[in-house]
Scaffold this motif. Structure first.
Motif, PDB file in Angstrom:
ATOM      1  N   GLU A 133       2.751  13.548  -1.792  1.00  0.00           N
ATOM      2  CA  GLU A 133       2.437  12.336  -2.555  1.00  0.00           C
ATOM      3  C   GLU A 133       3.452  11.233  -2.271  1.00  0.00           C
ATOM      4  O   GLU A 133       3.088  10.067  -2.063  1.00  0.00           O
ATOM      5  N   ARG A 134       4.726  11.589  -2.265  1.00  0.00           N
ATOM      6  CA  ARG A 134       5.772  10.587  -2.032  1.00  0.00           C
ATOM      7  C   ARG A 134       5.724  10.051  -0.601  1.00  0.00           C
ATOM      8  O   ARG A 134       5.918   8.863  -0.369  1.00  0.00           O
ATOM      9  N   LEU A 135       5.448  10.919   0.366  1.00  0.00           N
ATOM     10  CA  LEU A 135       5.345  10.464   1.751  1.00  0.00           C
ATOM     11  C   LEU A 135       4.180   9.493   1.926  1.00  0.00           C
ATOM     12  O   LEU A 135       4.281   8.517   2.685  1.00  0.00           O
ATOM     13  N   SER A 136       3.082   9.739   1.242  1.00  0.00           N
ATOM     14  CA  SER A 136       1.917   8.857   1.359  1.00  0.00           C
ATOM     15  C   SER A 136       2.155   7.503   0.706  1.00  0.00           C
ATOM     16  O   SER A 136       1.528   6.507   1.086  1.00  0.00           O
ATOM     17  N   GLU A 137       3.062   7.445  -0.279  1.00  0.00           N
ATOM     18  CA  GLU A 137       3.347   6.194  -0.979  1.00  0.00           C
ATOM     19  C   GLU A 137       4.303   5.294  -0.207  1.00  0.00           C
ATOM     20  O   GLU A 137       4.407   4.107  -0.488  1.00  0.00           O
ATOM     21  N   ILE A 138       5.015   5.875   0.771  1.00  0.00           N
ATOM     22  CA  ILE A 138       6.017   5.128   1.541  1.00  0.00           C
ATOM     23  C   ILE A 138       5.369   4.575   2.808  1.00  0.00           C
ATOM     24  O   ILE A 138       4.661   5.300   3.522  1.00  0.00           O
ATOM     25  N   ALA A 139       5.620   3.316   3.087  1.00  0.00           N
ATOM     26  CA  ALA A 139       4.989   2.676   4.250  1.00  0.00           C
ATOM     27  C   ALA A 139       5.806   2.832   5.521  1.00  0.00           C
ATOM     28  O   ALA A 139       5.271   2.782   6.627  1.00  0.00           O
ATOM     29  N   SER A 140       7.114   3.009   5.400  1.00  0.00           N
ATOM     30  CA  SER A 140       8.007   3.042   6.556  1.00  0.00           C
ATOM     31  C   SER A 140       8.266   4.472   7.007  1.00  0.00           C
ATOM     32  O   SER A 140       8.588   5.355   6.201  1.00  0.00           O
ATOM     33  N   TRP A 141       8.152   4.699   8.321  1.00  0.00           N
ATOM     34  CA  TRP A 141       8.458   6.016   8.860  1.00  0.00           C
ATOM     35  C   TRP A 141       9.927   6.375   8.656  1.00  0.00           C
ATOM     36  O   TRP A 141      10.261   7.526   8.371  1.00  0.00           O
TER      37      TRP A 141
END
Length: 283
Positions: A133-141
């Protein structure tokens, strides 16, 4: 994010700008619109795949079993060419863990994985879904890499460690690219052969002889992908002859050295993991 093109394969590939806080941890990000039956080639590391996009990667096993979503695979996973990956609109971070630190990070011994693949949710429970969930909310690699690296560092610090003698023996095998006398490893650490073999198998997930073969194969396979001839690779990588190399490649992948030389799974490594020795645990 850079673009990897290899035959019909077109992937987006992202790499961290900074090394991991934990020695023996490397990672790369992938965005693949269409992943078409990618052969999984055995690698001398424990693989952690965390997907977070709209698509879901699928692993098809030769026996007909399927595995979907985030997974953890033991060293040597995919031997014999028995596993293929596919999917659409896949976004994921792939982490390669040295077997010497995998038990601390994952809270499971590589020996329990035994060359197979298990769902990350089965190991981490709710923590796995929160991570996605947190990875999907972040736009930057780069922010994704930082988030995952912080989590791995916390788990590594709190987790159990392998015996120093076992870690040293593994690093000797990796540093020597599989060209080590396994009978001499026990004497070098001051243990009996039986004790080292038992501890190595239980903590690394492979017996020393299998570990040597896997590391040697990985080095040889990448040289084949780089365009070197099979005869030269066989001689330099410590095989008795070209037929010996051929048998080893077929045993690990199910295909010939000529076919392995064209595998996208291996070709992307120069872009995603430019320092492959650290991926395997040479720190």
């Amino acid at each position: 994010m850079r673009t990897f093109v290899h035959g019909t394969a077109v992937w987006g590939v992202a790499c961290p700008r900074r090394p991991s806080r934990v020695a023996g941890v490397t990672m790369a990000g992938f965005r693949v619109r269409e992943l078409d039956t990618l052969r999984m080639v055995p690698h001398p590391a424990v693989t952690l795949l965390v997907e977070f996009g709209g698509g879901t990667p699928v692993m098809d096993h030769a026996a007909g079993r399927q595995q979907r979503g985030s997974v953890v695979a033991g060293p040597g996973f995919g031997s014999g060419g028995a596993v293929r990956a596919r999917g659409e609109n896949v976004e994921c971070v792939q982490v390669r863990l040295s077997p010497a630190i995998a038990r601390a990070v994952l809270d499971v011994s590589p020996a329990d994985l035994d060359g197979t693949v298990v769902a990350l949710d089965d190991l981490w429970g709710r923590e796995a879904s929160r991570l996605r969930e947190r990875l999907s909310e972040i736009a930057s690699w780069q922010e994704r890499f930082a988030l995952l690296d912080a989590l791995l560092a916390r788990r590594h610090e709190a987790g159990p460690t392998v015996d120093p003698e076992v870690a040293w023996a593994w690093q000797r095998i990796v540093a020597g690219r599989g060209l080590v006398r396994i009978d001499g490893l026990a004497a070098e650490v001051g243990w009996s052969r039986k004790r080292l073999w038992s501890r190595f198998r239980s903590q690394i997930g492979l017996p020393p002889k299998r570990a040597v073969k896997l590391v040697r194969f990985d080095h040889a396979a990448h040289r084949l992908v780089a365009g070197e001839g099979a005869a030269r690779v066989a001689a330099d990588a410590g095989y008795a002859d070209q037929s010996h190399l051929h048998r080893d490649v077929v045993a690990f992948t199910g295909v010939t050295p000529a076919t392995v030389a064209g595998e996208p799974f291996l070709a992307v490594d120069d872009l995603a993991w430019p320092n492959r020795e650290i991926c395997a645990g040479r720190t």
